[in-house]
Design a protein around this motif. Structure first.
Motif, short mmCIF file in Angstrom:
data_model
loop_
_atom_site.label_atom_id
_atom_site.label_comp_id
_atom_site.label_asym_id
_atom_site.label_seq_id
_atom_site.Cartn_x
_atom_site.Cartn_y
_atom_site.Cartn_z
N ARG A 183 79.63 8.89 -20.74
CA ARG A 183 80.69 7.90 -20.97
C ARG A 183 80.22 6.47 -20.69
O ARG A 183 80.59 5.54 -21.40
CB ARG A 183 81.91 8.22 -20.09
N LEU A 184 79.42 6.31 -19.64
CA LEU A 184 78.95 4.97 -19.30
C LEU A 184 77.98 4.46 -20.37
O LEU A 184 78.08 3.30 -20.80
CB LEU A 184 78.28 4.96 -17.93
N TYR A 185 77.08 5.28 -20.79
CA TYR A 185 76.10 4.86 -21.80
C TYR A 185 76.80 4.48 -23.10
O TYR A 185 76.45 3.49 -23.74
CB TYR A 185 75.08 5.98 -22.05
N ARG A 186 77.79 5.28 -23.49
CA ARG A 186 78.51 4.99 -24.72
C ARG A 186 79.30 3.69 -24.62
O ARG A 186 79.66 3.09 -25.63
CB ARG A 186 79.42 6.16 -25.09
N LYS A 187 79.56 3.26 -23.38
CA LYS A 187 80.23 1.98 -23.17
C LYS A 187 79.23 0.83 -23.07
O LYS A 187 79.60 -0.33 -22.98
CB LYS A 187 81.07 2.06 -21.88
N GLY A 188 77.93 1.17 -23.11
CA GLY A 188 76.89 0.15 -23.02
C GLY A 188 76.43 -0.15 -21.61
O GLY A 188 75.80 -1.18 -21.37
N TRP A 189 76.73 0.77 -20.67
CA TRP A 189 76.39 0.55 -19.27
C TRP A 189 75.42 1.59 -18.75
O TRP A 189 75.34 2.70 -19.28
CB TRP A 189 77.65 0.62 -18.40
N SER A 190 74.69 1.23 -17.71
CA SER A 190 73.89 2.21 -16.97
C SER A 190 74.15 1.99 -15.48
O SER A 190 74.21 0.86 -15.01
CB SER A 190 72.39 2.04 -17.28
N LEU A 191 74.33 3.09 -14.76
CA LEU A 191 74.58 3.04 -13.32
C LEU A 191 73.36 3.61 -12.61
O LEU A 191 72.99 4.76 -12.84
CB LEU A 191 75.82 3.87 -12.96
N GLN A 192 72.71 2.79 -11.79
CA GLN A 192 71.53 3.26 -11.08
C GLN A 192 71.75 3.22 -9.57
O GLN A 192 72.40 2.33 -9.03
CB GLN A 192 70.29 2.45 -11.46
N ALA A 193 71.22 4.24 -8.92
CA ALA A 193 71.34 4.37 -7.47
C ALA A 193 69.95 4.39 -6.86
O ALA A 193 69.12 5.22 -7.23
CB ALA A 193 72.10 5.65 -7.12
N SER A 194 69.69 3.48 -5.95
CA SER A 194 68.39 3.44 -5.28
C SER A 194 68.60 3.60 -3.78
O SER A 194 69.52 3.01 -3.20
CB SER A 194 67.67 2.12 -5.59
N SER A 195 67.74 4.40 -3.17
CA SER A 195 67.86 4.68 -1.74
C SER A 195 67.33 3.51 -0.93
O SER A 195 66.25 2.99 -1.20
CB SER A 195 67.08 5.96 -1.40
N GLN A 196 68.11 3.11 0.05
CA GLN A 196 67.71 2.02 0.96
C GLN A 196 67.92 2.50 2.39
O GLN A 196 68.99 2.28 2.98
CB GLN A 196 68.50 0.75 0.67
N GLY A 197 66.91 3.17 2.93
CA GLY A 197 67.04 3.74 4.26
C GLY A 197 68.05 4.86 4.23
O GLY A 197 67.91 5.81 3.47
N GLU A 198 69.08 4.75 5.05
CA GLU A 198 70.12 5.78 5.10
C GLU A 198 71.27 5.48 4.15
O GLU A 198 72.24 6.23 4.10
CB GLU A 198 70.66 5.90 6.53
N GLN A 199 71.17 4.37 3.41
CA GLN A 199 72.23 4.01 2.47
C GLN A 199 71.70 4.01 1.05
O GLN A 199 70.49 4.10 0.80
CB GLN A 199 72.79 2.63 2.81
N TRP A 200 72.64 3.90 0.11
CA TRP A 200 72.31 3.79 -1.31
C TRP A 200 72.78 2.43 -1.82
O TRP A 200 73.79 1.89 -1.36
CB TRP A 200 73.00 4.89 -2.12
#
Length: 498
Positions: free
Chosen positions: A23-40
């Motif tokens: 659904r996101l790609y078809r809307k023209g978006w990309s959601l990326q998650a990168s790890s930063q220590g104990e958080q994202w």
């Protein structure tokens, strides 16, 4: 002397999240998650330009948009994503070299990141190297100096600006076609090949779709996994039903029984899934209702769905199911023509024309026979015939002119929507009646009186009469000369190829 100073080297991982139907790609978006220590760190970007739209820290990787911290990102995603789960569609592994550009006095002008990236997919358990990438992050107040350096760098090393998002590179590397489910992919068919070869390829593709959705179904990640699995089963059943002159009778009966068994097992879980997805719509039918009764109903639906899923999951883990898949796969891989009838040698194009024409005529005949006093079962039979026609058009579409197939399916869809709503209302009404039967003995005299649920049943009955009333108008549209000509044109395009 001003220059670049190495700060650190480290490895990182970026996960790209999207729904199972992209659904996101078809809307023209990309959601990326990168790890930063104990958080994202969650970042929403435009696919085409890579532009950052929203960013948010998160204590855990979100399974749904509702799991995200309140803020702009969650607000942006809640409507397009709900109620789908967020899944990892691709993974990027980076070796990052971070540099700082300092002047003679040690002031920081900008940071430069050199990334060596690999696109990774867990299913293949391997990665593919992507082009190295240089990212420059200026410090506020030093944008002009940064731009001057970047221009010099581009000119000296003939670098190319890459505006597309990182997700685009991963998709290209793995030749992923987002937004297209495995169950909806076209299957290469050749109009002059024997029917059994074309059908075998379709059956194998459907079996692969079933296999690809098993894990998501068993883990109950998202209702779409059961939906896609069930559609693959129903398409297989439909095509088997059209193969009486192609597959040997004993084998055909054996596999028809197997897939009927699977179809019956998947039905209840899907019924509860659909009703829960439409739960808020049913609440909206009543302006004044007893909230406690809706809470009790929702708990009932959740419990019944869980029971249905557990029965289905136990089946998918059973020895019987394992042997069924091995037997079906072995049949499809076997070149022994004793398993096939004389019709197996017929050209697939002739088979397609005959079966589509036959089912289309059945739809017309059954639709014309429906009268105001007809039972719901008669409508349901027509609905099943429409599904068979739809499946044939979709599975054999590679043999026909794409534009005509698309128009033919569109003409059929409105009729299917009418019949589908009628069937859902019938099934959901029965579920509500069963709920009342189970609730009354346990709650006599307390707040669960059943009045609200009975009102809902009455509203659904009224809606059912409206849908039935709309049927004949919808069917007349389907039977217009224009749409009949469309079906004739579809079949003639294949004949002209011969």
């Amino acid at each position: 002397m001003p220059g670049l100073v190495m700060v650190e080297r480290h490895n990182s991982c970026i996960l790209f999240l999207d729904t199972v139907d992209w659904r996101l790609y078809r809307k023209g978006w990309s959601l990326q998650a990168s790890s930063q220590g104990e958080q994202w760190r969650l970042a929403l970007n435009e696919v085409a330009s890579g532009k950052l739209l929203a960013v948010s820290p998160s204590a855990a990787l979100p399974g749904f948009s509702s799991d995200m911290p309140p803020g702009i990102l969650r607000k942006k995603l809640s409507k397009p994503v709900h109620p789908r789960a967020l899944l990892t569609v691709c993974e990027l592994r980076l070796k990052r070299h971070e540099y700082a550009y300092l002047d003679n006095e040690g002031k920081l002008y900008f940071r430069l990141f050199l990334d060596q990236a690999h696109a990774y997919q867990a299913e293949q358990a391997q990665s593919k190297k992507l082009p190295n990438c240089v990212l420059v992050e200026p410090v506020r107040g030093y944008e002009k100096q940064t731009l001057k350096f970047v221009n010099s760098l581009v000119e000296q090393f003939e670098l190319q600006e890459q505006g597309a998002s990182l997700l685009s590179h991963c998709l290209v590397a793995w030749d992923i076609e987002p937004g297209l489910k495995a169950s909806r992919r076209d299957i290469a068919l050749y109009h002059d090949e024997p029917t059994y070869l074309g059908l075998r390829r379709i059956f194998l593709s459907l079996l692969e779709t079933m296999r690809a959705n098993e894990t998501g179904l068993i883990e109950q990640i998202d209702t779409e996994f059961l939906h896609d699995y069930r559609v693959a089963v129903r398409r297989t059943r439909s095509l088997l039903g059209q193969s009486k002159k192609v597959i040997a009778p004993d084998k055909l009966q054996e596999f028809e029984d197997d897939f009927a068994w699977l179809g019956a097992l998947t039905g209840p879980a899907r019924d509860y899934d659909v009703m829960l997805l439409e739960f808020s719509d049913y609440q909206a039918l009543l302006s004044d209702y007893n909230a406690a009764e809706f809470i009790a109903l929702e708990n009932y639906l959740l419990a019944e769905r869980e029971n249905a899923y557990q029965t289905l999951i136990a089946t998918l883990k059973s020895e019987r199911y394992k042997k069924f898949k091995e037997k079906w796969r072995s049949f499809l891989d076997n070149n022994d023509l004793m398993f096939w009838e004389a019709g197996a040698q017929q050209m697939i194009s002739e088979f397609a024309n005959q079966r589509i024409s036959h089912v289309y005529k059945r739809v017309i005949k059954e639709g014309r026979s429906i009268a105001p006093e007809s039972t719901v079962e008669i409508y349901h039979q027509l609905r099943k015939s429409c599904k068979k026609l739809r499946y044939l058009l979709e599975m054999l579409r590679d043999l026909y002119e794409p534009k005509i197939v698309k128009k033919s399916i569109k003409a059929l869809k409105q009729l299917q929507d009418n019949l589908g709503e009628l069937q859902d209302l019938e099934v959901h009404t029965e579920i509500l009646r069963n709920f009342l039967l189970q609730q009354k003995p346990a709650h006599t005299g307390d707040q669960i009186t059943g009045n609200t649920i009975q009102q809902l049943i009455d509203r659904m009955y009224s809606r059912k009469q409206v849908v039935i009333g709309n049927f004949h108008k919808t069917f007349r549209v389907f039977c217009t000369r224009k749409n009949k000509h469309l079906m004739t044109e579809l079949l003639e395009t294949e004949q002209r190829r011969d």
